[in-house]
Design a protein around this motif. Sequence first.
Motif, PDB file in Angstrom:
ATOM      1  N   THR A  34      33.549  36.564  48.009  1.00 46.63           N
ATOM      2  CA  THR A  34      33.953  35.533  48.961  1.00 46.63           C
ATOM      3  C   THR A  34      33.057  34.307  48.841  1.00 46.63           C
ATOM      4  OG1 THR A  34      34.815  37.228  50.449  1.00 46.63           O
ATOM      5  CG2 THR A  34      34.432  35.063  51.405  1.00 46.63           C
ATOM      6  N   THR A  35      31.766  34.513  48.577  1.00 51.23           N
ATOM      7  CA  THR A  35      30.852  33.385  48.392  1.00 51.23           C
ATOM      8  C   THR A  35      31.245  32.575  47.157  1.00 51.23           C
ATOM      9  OG1 THR A  35      29.041  34.582  49.468  1.00 51.23           O
ATOM     10  CG2 THR A  35      28.438  32.725  48.041  1.00 51.23           C
ATOM     11  N   ILE A  36      31.511  33.265  46.067  1.00 49.50           N
ATOM     12  CA  ILE A  36      31.928  32.571  44.844  1.00 49.50           C
ATOM     13  C   ILE A  36      33.258  31.856  45.065  1.00 49.50           C
ATOM     14  CG2 ILE A  36      32.620  32.889  42.434  1.00 49.50           C
ATOM     15  CD1 ILE A  36      30.563  35.278  42.390  1.00 49.50           C
ATOM     16  N   ALA A  37      34.175  32.507  45.778  1.00 52.61           N
ATOM     17  CA  ALA A  37      35.463  31.870  46.081  1.00 52.61           C
ATOM     18  C   ALA A  37      35.254  30.594  46.900  1.00 52.61           C
ATOM     19  CB  ALA A  37      36.372  32.841  46.828  1.00 52.61           C
ATOM     20  N   ALA A  38      34.359  30.643  47.876  1.00 52.13           N
ATOM     21  CA  ALA A  38      34.088  29.457  48.695  1.00 52.13           C
ATOM     22  C   ALA A  38      33.541  28.322  47.843  1.00 52.13           C
ATOM     23  CB  ALA A  38      33.104  29.805  49.821  1.00 52.13           C
ATOM     24  N   VAL A  39      32.617  28.640  46.951  1.00 50.75           N
ATOM     25  CA  VAL A  39      32.055  27.615  46.065  1.00 50.75           C
ATOM     26  C   VAL A  39      33.146  27.022  45.177  1.00 50.75           C
ATOM     27  CG1 VAL A  39      30.475  27.236  44.120  1.00 50.75           C
ATOM     28  CG2 VAL A  39      29.714  28.545  46.121  1.00 50.75           C
ATOM     29  N   LEU A  40      34.005  27.878  44.644  1.00 54.03           N
ATOM     30  CA  LEU A  40      35.092  27.388  43.791  1.00 54.03           C
ATOM     31  C   LEU A  40      36.082  26.528  44.578  1.00 54.03           C
ATOM     32  CD1 LEU A  40      35.707  30.562  41.616  1.00 54.03           C
ATOM     33  CD2 LEU A  40      34.934  28.331  40.783  1.00 54.03           C
ATOM     34  N   LEU A  41      36.386  26.912  45.812  1.00 54.44           N
ATOM     35  CA  LEU A  41      37.306  26.122  46.631  1.00 54.44           C
ATOM     36  C   LEU A  41      36.725  24.752  46.954  1.00 54.44           C
ATOM     37  CD1 LEU A  41      38.634  28.905  49.022  1.00 54.44           C
ATOM     38  CD2 LEU A  41      39.904  27.756  47.187  1.00 54.44           C
ATOM     39  N   VAL A  42      35.452  24.712  47.304  1.00 54.80           N
ATOM     40  CA  VAL A  42      34.805  23.423  47.573  1.00 54.80           C
ATOM     41  C   VAL A  42      34.782  22.578  46.305  1.00 54.80           C
ATOM     42  CG1 VAL A  42      32.605  22.330  48.166  1.00 54.80           C
ATOM     43  CG2 VAL A  42      33.458  24.239  49.539  1.00 54.80           C
ATOM     44  N   THR A  43      34.472  23.213  45.183  1.00 57.69           N
ATOM     45  CA  THR A  43      34.457  22.498  43.904  1.00 57.69           C
ATOM     46  C   THR A  43      35.837  21.942  43.577  1.00 57.69           C
ATOM     47  OG1 THR A  43      32.649  23.882  43.110  1.00 57.69           O
ATOM     48  CG2 THR A  43      33.911  22.690  41.445  1.00 57.69           C
ATOM     49  N   ALA A  44      36.871  22.733  43.835  1.00 58.74           N
ATOM     50  CA  ALA A  44      38.242  22.271  43.579  1.00 58.74           C
ATOM     51  C   ALA A  44      38.559  21.029  44.402  1.00 58.74           C
ATOM     52  CB  ALA A  44      39.239  23.386  43.896  1.00 58.74           C
ATOM     53  N   ILE A  45      38.140  21.044  45.651  1.00 60.29           N
ATOM     54  CA  ILE A  45      38.404  19.890  46.522  1.00 60.29           C
ATOM     55  C   ILE A  45      37.623  18.662  46.051  1.00 60.29           C
ATOM     56  CG2 ILE A  45      38.041  18.982  48.863  1.00 60.29           C
ATOM     57  CD1 ILE A  45      38.642  21.916  49.815  1.00 60.29           C
ATOM     58  N   LEU A  46      36.363  18.857  45.719  1.00 56.42           N
ATOM     59  CA  LEU A  46      35.517  17.723  45.327  1.00 56.42           C
ATOM     60  C   LEU A  46      35.901  17.129  43.973  1.00 56.42           C
ATOM     61  CD1 LEU A  46      32.011  19.003  46.500  1.00 56.42           C
ATOM     62  CD2 LEU A  46      33.494  17.317  47.622  1.00 56.42           C
ATOM     63  N   THR A  47      36.339  17.992  43.060  1.00 55.49           N
ATOM     64  CA  THR A  47      36.665  17.513  41.706  1.00 55.49           C
ATOM     65  C   THR A  47      38.152  17.298  41.492  1.00 55.49           C
ATOM     66  OG1 THR A  47      36.872  19.752  40.820  1.00 55.49           O
ATOM     67  CG2 THR A  47      34.665  18.734  40.749  1.00 55.49           C
ATOM     68  N   GLN A  48      38.951  17.757  42.439  1.00 56.08           N
ATOM     69  CA  GLN A  48      40.412  17.728  42.346  1.00 56.08           C
ATOM     70  C   GLN A  48      40.912  18.492  41.126  1.00 56.08           C
ATOM     71  OE1 GLN A  48      41.822  13.706  42.857  1.00 56.08           O
ATOM     72  NE2 GLN A  48      41.167  13.668  44.991  1.00 56.08           N
ATOM     73  N   ARG A  49      40.200  19.510  40.757  1.00 60.09           N
ATOM     74  CA  ARG A  49      40.639  20.442  39.707  1.00 60.09           C
ATOM     75  C   ARG A  49      41.283  21.634  40.424  1.00 60.09           C
ATOM     76  NH1 ARG A  49      35.213  19.932  36.088  1.00 60.09           N
ATOM     77  NH2 ARG A  49      35.731  17.892  35.244  1.00 60.09           N
ATOM     78  N   TRP A  50      42.576  21.497  40.695  1.00 62.06           N
ATOM     79  CA  TRP A  50      43.274  22.429  41.569  1.00 62.06           C
ATOM     80  C   TRP A  50      43.455  23.806  40.952  1.00 62.06           C
ATOM     81  CZ3 TRP A  50      42.240  20.444  45.815  1.00 62.06           C
ATOM     82  CH2 TRP A  50      42.281  19.066  46.007  1.00 62.06           C
ATOM     83  N   TRP A  51      43.316  23.928  39.654  1.00 61.09           N
ATOM     84  CA  TRP A  51      43.412  25.238  39.011  1.00 61.09           C
ATOM     85  C   TRP A  51      42.261  26.139  39.458  1.00 61.09           C
ATOM     86  CZ3 TRP A  51      39.249  26.452  35.973  1.00 61.09           C
ATOM     87  CH2 TRP A  51      38.458  25.388  35.521  1.00 61.09           C
ATOM     88  N   LEU A  52      41.184  25.550  39.975  1.00 64.00           N
ATOM     89  CA  LEU A  52      40.058  26.350  40.474  1.00 64.00           C
ATOM     90  C   LEU A  52      40.439  27.164  41.712  1.00 64.00           C
ATOM     91  CD1 LEU A  52      37.063  23.886  40.003  1.00 64.00           C
ATOM     92  CD2 LEU A  52      37.512  26.004  38.735  1.00 64.00           C
ATOM     93  N   VAL A  53      41.463  26.732  42.431  1.00 65.97           N
ATOM     94  CA  VAL A  53      41.936  27.500  43.590  1.00 65.97           C
ATOM     95  C   VAL A  53      42.450  28.863  43.124  1.00 65.97           C
ATOM     96  CG1 VAL A  53      43.627  27.584  45.466  1.00 65.97           C
ATOM     97  CG2 VAL A  53      42.444  25.432  44.937  1.00 65.97           C
ATOM     98  N   ALA A  54      43.219  28.871  42.046  1.00 64.63           N
ATOM     99  CA  ALA A  54      43.720  30.133  41.494  1.00 64.63           C
ATOM    100  C   ALA A  54      42.564  31.007  41.004  1.00 64.63           C
ATOM    101  CB  ALA A  54      44.701  29.868  40.356  1.00 64.63           C
ATOM    102  N   VAL A  55      41.588  30.395  40.366  1.00 69.54           N
ATOM    103  CA  VAL A  55      40.416  31.147  39.899  1.00 69.54           C
ATOM    104  C   VAL A  55      39.673  31.756  41.083  1.00 69.54           C
ATOM    105  CG1 VAL A  55      38.199  30.985  38.683  1.00 69.54           C
ATOM    106  CG2 VAL A  55      40.194  29.742  37.815  1.00 69.54           C
ATOM    107  N   ALA A  56      39.549  31.000  42.163  1.00 68.31           N
ATOM    108  CA  ALA A  56      38.874  31.494  43.366  1.00 68.31           C
ATOM    109  C   ALA A  56      39.585  32.727  43.926  1.00 68.31           C
ATOM    110  CB  ALA A  56      38.803  30.394  44.426  1.00 68.31           C
ATOM    111  N   LEU A  57      40.895  32.672  43.992  1.00 76.08           N
ATOM    112  CA  LEU A  57      41.652  33.818  44.504  1.00 76.08           C
ATOM    113  C   LEU A  57      41.511  35.045  43.613  1.00 76.08           C
ATOM    114  CD1 LEU A  57      44.913  32.050  45.697  1.00 76.08           C
ATOM    115  CD2 LEU A  57      43.203  33.185  47.123  1.00 76.08           C
ATOM    116  N   VAL A  58      41.651  34.831  42.314  1.00 79.37           N
ATOM    117  CA  VAL A  58      41.581  35.952  41.373  1.00 79.37           C
ATOM    118  C   VAL A  58      40.208  36.604  41.411  1.00 79.37           C
ATOM    119  CG1 VAL A  58      41.588  36.577  38.917  1.00 79.37           C
ATOM    120  CG2 VAL A  58      43.405  35.130  39.856  1.00 79.37           C
ATOM    121  N   GLN A  59      39.158  35.826  41.310  1.00 78.61           N
ATOM    122  CA  GLN A  59      37.835  36.434  41.255  1.00 78.61           C
ATOM    123  C   GLN A  59      37.440  37.015  42.607  1.00 78.61           C
ATOM    124  OE1 GLN A  59      34.541  35.662  42.442  1.00 78.61           O
ATOM    125  NE2 GLN A  59      35.635  34.347  43.853  1.00 78.61           N
ATOM    126  N   GLY A  60      37.841  36.385  43.707  1.00 71.41           N
ATOM    127  CA  GLY A  60      37.541  36.933  45.034  1.00 71.41           C
ATOM    128  C   GLY A  60      38.147  38.311  45.214  1.00 71.41           C
TER     129      GLY A  60
END
Length: 103
Positions: A34-60
């Motif tokens: 969940t911590t890694i997912a949170a970091v990835l979600l924040v990163t996705a928002i800040l960088t607008q790399r929306w594919w990171l949302v899928a990565v966050a879900l998968v790894q979480g």
Amino acid sequence: MNDKIMFQRFGDFYPFYLGEHLNRICRRLHFAGTTIAAVLLVTAILTQRWWLVAVALVQGYAFAWIGHFFFEHNKPATFKHPLFSLMGDWRLWWDILTGRQRM
């Protein structure tokens, strides 16, 4: 997990959720995932790399499911209660972070 249990409110579900997460390694894997997912979600928002949302879900979910299958030896609540389970993941994360639950 009893497949016949239906929860109407998250407040009723969360004690059940905690009972499905008694193994310390499982809890630690949930917290890490969940911590890694949170970091990835924040990163996705800040960088607008929306594919990171899928990565966050998968790894979480990968961290959580490894915890259930190999350490807790039960079926993740995600399969029967997906929304409440996701809410439970974040609530458990917050409760561990704030010291309300042990890791």
